[in-house]
Motif scaffolding. Structure first.
Motif, PDB file in Angstrom:
ATOM      1  N   CYS A   1     -14.261 -49.092   3.304  1.00  0.00           N
ATOM      2  CA  CYS A   1     -13.463 -50.319   3.274  1.00  0.00           C
ATOM      3  C   CYS A   1     -12.670 -50.476   1.992  1.00  0.00           C
ATOM      4  O   CYS A   1     -11.765 -51.315   1.912  1.00  0.00           O
ATOM      5  CB  CYS A   1     -14.366 -51.534   3.475  1.00  0.00           C
ATOM      6  SG  CYS A   1     -15.606 -51.763   2.182  1.00  0.00           S
ATOM      7  N   GLY A   2     -13.011 -49.710   0.970  1.00  0.00           N
ATOM      8  CA  GLY A   2     -12.342 -49.869  -0.309  1.00  0.00           C
ATOM      9  C   GLY A   2     -13.258 -50.519  -1.321  1.00  0.00           C
ATOM     10  O   GLY A   2     -14.469 -50.610  -1.113  1.00  0.00           O
TER      11      GLY A   2
ATOM     12  N   ARG B   1     -12.013 -59.524   6.494  1.00  0.00           N
ATOM     13  CA  ARG B   1     -11.387 -58.761   7.579  1.00  0.00           C
ATOM     14  C   ARG B   1     -12.161 -57.494   7.931  1.00  0.00           C
ATOM     15  O   ARG B   1     -12.029 -56.971   9.041  1.00  0.00           O
ATOM     16  CB  ARG B   1      -9.949 -58.417   7.206  1.00  0.00           C
ATOM     17  CG  ARG B   1      -9.826 -57.528   5.967  1.00  0.00           C
ATOM     18  CD  ARG B   1      -8.376 -57.401   5.504  1.00  0.00           C
ATOM     19  NE  ARG B   1      -8.245 -56.663   4.259  1.00  0.00           N
ATOM     20  CZ  ARG B   1      -8.074 -55.361   4.172  1.00  0.00           C
ATOM     21  NH1 ARG B   1      -8.009 -54.634   5.283  1.00  0.00           N
ATOM     22  NH2 ARG B   1      -7.954 -54.772   2.988  1.00  0.00           N
ATOM     23  N   HIS B   2     -12.972 -56.992   6.996  1.00  0.00           N
ATOM     24  CA  HIS B   2     -13.730 -55.775   7.258  1.00  0.00           C
ATOM     25  C   HIS B   2     -14.955 -56.027   8.129  1.00  0.00           C
ATOM     26  O   HIS B   2     -15.483 -55.089   8.741  1.00  0.00           O
ATOM     27  CB  HIS B   2     -14.185 -55.142   5.936  1.00  0.00           C
ATOM     28  CG  HIS B   2     -13.064 -54.685   5.075  1.00  0.00           C
ATOM     29  ND1 HIS B   2     -12.921 -55.061   3.758  1.00  0.00           N
ATOM     30  CD2 HIS B   2     -11.991 -53.882   5.343  1.00  0.00           C
ATOM     31  CE1 HIS B   2     -11.841 -54.506   3.243  1.00  0.00           C
ATOM     32  NE2 HIS B   2     -11.258 -53.785   4.184  1.00  0.00           N
ATOM     33  N   ILE B   3     -15.435 -57.268   8.171  1.00  0.00           N
ATOM     34  CA  ILE B   3     -16.652 -57.554   8.924  1.00  0.00           C
ATOM     35  C   ILE B   3     -16.447 -58.586  10.028  1.00  0.00           C
ATOM     36  O   ILE B   3     -17.362 -58.851  10.809  1.00  0.00           O
ATOM     37  CB  ILE B   3     -17.790 -58.038   7.994  1.00  0.00           C
ATOM     38  CG1 ILE B   3     -17.448 -59.379   7.338  1.00  0.00           C
ATOM     39  CG2 ILE B   3     -18.092 -56.980   6.933  1.00  0.00           C
ATOM     40  CD1 ILE B   3     -18.626 -60.000   6.583  1.00  0.00           C
TER      41      ILE B   3
ATOM     42  N   VAL C   1     -24.485 -54.537   5.232  1.00  0.00           N
ATOM     43  CA  VAL C   1     -23.189 -53.896   5.452  1.00  0.00           C
ATOM     44  C   VAL C   1     -23.248 -52.440   5.008  1.00  0.00           C
ATOM     45  O   VAL C   1     -23.671 -52.126   3.886  1.00  0.00           O
ATOM     46  CB  VAL C   1     -22.064 -54.636   4.710  1.00  0.00           C
ATOM     47  CG1 VAL C   1     -20.741 -53.901   4.887  1.00  0.00           C
ATOM     48  CG2 VAL C   1     -21.936 -56.068   5.232  1.00  0.00           C
ATOM     49  N   ARG C   2     -22.812 -51.573   5.910  1.00  0.00           N
ATOM     50  CA  ARG C   2     -22.712 -50.134   5.619  1.00  0.00           C
ATOM     51  C   ARG C   2     -21.296 -49.813   5.172  1.00  0.00           C
ATOM     52  O   ARG C   2     -20.324 -50.098   5.896  1.00  0.00           O
ATOM     53  CB  ARG C   2     -23.073 -49.317   6.858  1.00  0.00           C
ATOM     54  CG  ARG C   2     -22.913 -47.818   6.656  1.00  0.00           C
ATOM     55  CD  ARG C   2     -23.159 -47.064   7.941  1.00  0.00           C
ATOM     56  NE  ARG C   2     -22.841 -45.649   7.800  1.00  0.00           N
ATOM     57  CZ  ARG C   2     -22.768 -44.784   8.808  1.00  0.00           C
ATOM     58  NH1 ARG C   2     -23.013 -45.199  10.049  1.00  0.00           N
ATOM     59  NH2 ARG C   2     -22.462 -43.524   8.595  1.00  0.00           N
ATOM     60  N   THR C   3     -21.149 -49.217   3.999  1.00  0.00           N
ATOM     61  CA  THR C   3     -19.826 -48.842   3.480  1.00  0.00           C
ATOM     62  C   THR C   3     -19.650 -47.331   3.361  1.00  0.00           C
ATOM     63  O   THR C   3     -18.518 -46.853   3.324  1.00  0.00           O
ATOM     64  CB  THR C   3     -19.576 -49.476   2.109  1.00  0.00           C
ATOM     65  OG1 THR C   3     -20.463 -48.895   1.138  1.00  0.00           O
ATOM     66  CG2 THR C   3     -19.786 -50.980   2.143  1.00  0.00           C
ATOM     67  N   TYR C   4     -20.739 -46.591   3.266  1.00  0.00           N
ATOM     68  CA  TYR C   4     -20.663 -45.139   3.106  1.00  0.00           C
ATOM     69  C   TYR C   4     -20.721 -44.442   4.463  1.00  0.00           C
ATOM     70  O   TYR C   4     -21.501 -44.834   5.343  1.00  0.00           O
ATOM     71  CB  TYR C   4     -21.835 -44.619   2.284  1.00  0.00           C
ATOM     72  CG  TYR C   4     -21.787 -44.912   0.808  1.00  0.00           C
ATOM     73  CD1 TYR C   4     -20.701 -44.530   0.015  1.00  0.00           C
ATOM     74  CD2 TYR C   4     -22.855 -45.554   0.182  1.00  0.00           C
ATOM     75  CE1 TYR C   4     -20.685 -44.782  -1.347  1.00  0.00           C
ATOM     76  CE2 TYR C   4     -22.854 -45.811  -1.181  1.00  0.00           C
ATOM     77  CZ  TYR C   4     -21.769 -45.422  -1.938  1.00  0.00           C
ATOM     78  OH  TYR C   4     -21.757 -45.681  -3.288  1.00  0.00           O
TER      79      TYR C   4
ATOM     80  N   ARG D   1     -28.405 -58.276  11.111  1.00  0.00           N
ATOM     81  CA  ARG D   1     -27.287 -57.566  11.743  1.00  0.00           C
ATOM     82  C   ARG D   1     -26.749 -56.521  10.781  1.00  0.00           C
ATOM     83  O   ARG D   1     -26.456 -56.830   9.615  1.00  0.00           O
ATOM     84  CB  ARG D   1     -26.168 -58.536  12.130  1.00  0.00           C
ATOM     85  CG  ARG D   1     -24.956 -57.853  12.801  1.00  0.00           C
ATOM     86  CD  ARG D   1     -24.113 -58.862  13.564  1.00  0.00           C
ATOM     87  NE  ARG D   1     -24.898 -59.455  14.652  1.00  0.00           N
ATOM     88  CZ  ARG D   1     -24.488 -60.504  15.376  1.00  0.00           C
ATOM     89  NH1 ARG D   1     -23.322 -61.067  15.123  1.00  0.00           N
ATOM     90  NH2 ARG D   1     -25.255 -60.977  16.338  1.00  0.00           N
ATOM     91  N   VAL D   2     -26.631 -55.287  11.265  1.00  0.00           N
ATOM     92  CA  VAL D   2     -25.995 -54.211  10.514  1.00  0.00           C
ATOM     93  C   VAL D   2     -24.536 -54.150  10.939  1.00  0.00           C
ATOM     94  O   VAL D   2     -24.225 -54.028  12.127  1.00  0.00           O
ATOM     95  CB  VAL D   2     -26.689 -52.863  10.771  1.00  0.00           C
ATOM     96  CG1 VAL D   2     -25.911 -51.724  10.104  1.00  0.00           C
ATOM     97  CG2 VAL D   2     -28.125 -52.893  10.271  1.00  0.00           C
ATOM     98  N   ILE D   3     -23.652 -54.265   9.951  1.00  0.00           N
ATOM     99  CA  ILE D   3     -22.212 -54.246  10.198  1.00  0.00           C
ATOM    100  C   ILE D   3     -21.612 -53.040   9.493  1.00  0.00           C
ATOM    101  O   ILE D   3     -21.897 -52.802   8.316  1.00  0.00           O
ATOM    102  CB  ILE D   3     -21.548 -55.536   9.674  1.00  0.00           C
ATOM    103  CG1 ILE D   3     -22.173 -56.771  10.349  1.00  0.00           C
ATOM    104  CG2 ILE D   3     -20.042 -55.504   9.910  1.00  0.00           C
ATOM    105  CD1 ILE D   3     -21.660 -58.096   9.805  1.00  0.00           C
TER     106      ILE D   3
END
Length: 213
Positions: A91-92, A98-100, A114-117, A84-86
């Motif tokens: 996000c900091g 809470r972010h995912i 997890v994608r942050t950029y 799963r891509v979230i």
């Protein structure tokens, strides 16, 4: 590659070249030619030097545990299968639960990326986002076997304790770092990201791809 393949296959590996960013002090990619096509030589042959942490890569337990297994000895199963891509863009400094949480469902796959950029940087990012260790613990509690991220590390770049790496050591998780998820919508995919069978290495480059289910 056909148009259909382009719609169903995502290459989530950054390009590897001499200017590819590396952790400060790590060995960048370099290449030299040992042989070139010409009179008396029918082939091009090169030699490359690089840290196994350049580009998309899988850390071995040996990277964060002096008694850990080298990458060539780890089970390949976590690197292949449904994931799963979230999205947790901007996000900091830490990916907190809470972010995912919006993407955590009873059918959560054993692999989470997890994608942050918004857009992966072309240079070293000392302020990279990382996983909060509590987030890794909760994912492990739900049966996740592999976590991935689009930054260079699951821990902050300045960390000396590597708390999230210690969680994956304790919970026997696998990790992928330096993925490129810029073009990947949130959702479920098939992950294919097999490390090389390097018998003494602390990590391995991977050609990570996602395929539509």
């Amino acid at each position: 590659m056909t148009a259909d393949t382009q719609r169903t296959l995502w290459d989530i590996s950054p390009a590897i070249h001499a200017a590819a960013p590396v952790f400060p002090g790590d060995t960048p990619y370099s290449q030299q030619w040992c042989a070139t096509i010409g009179p008396g030589c029918p082939v091009n042959v090169s030699a490359i030097t690089l840290s196994p942490h350049v580009g998309a890569h899988a850390d071995a337990p040996l990277h964060y545990d002096p008694q850990g297994a080298a990458i060539g000895a780890v089970d390949l199963a976590p690197f292949l299968g449904r994931c799963r891509v979230i999205h947790a863009i901007d996000c900091g400094p830490l990916i907190e639960w809470r972010h995912i949480a919006h993407a955590i469902t009873p059918d959560l796959p054993a692999r989470v990326l997890v994608r942050t950029y918004q857009q992966a940087p072309a240079t070293w990012d000392g302020a990279l986002a990382a996983y909060a260790p509590e987030t890794v613990q909760r994912l492990a509690d739900l049966g996740v076997q592999l976590i991935g991220i689009d930054t260079a590390s699951i821990d902050p770049a300045s960390s000396k304790t590597l708390d999230s790496h210690q969680v994956i050591r304790q919970r026997n998780l696998r990790v992928l770092e330096n993925l490129v998820l810029d073009a990947v919508p949130a959702g479920d995919y098939e992950l294919i990201a097999l490390p090389l069978k390097l018998t003494e290495a602390d990590a391995s480059p991977v050609r990570a791809v996602l395929r539509a289910l």
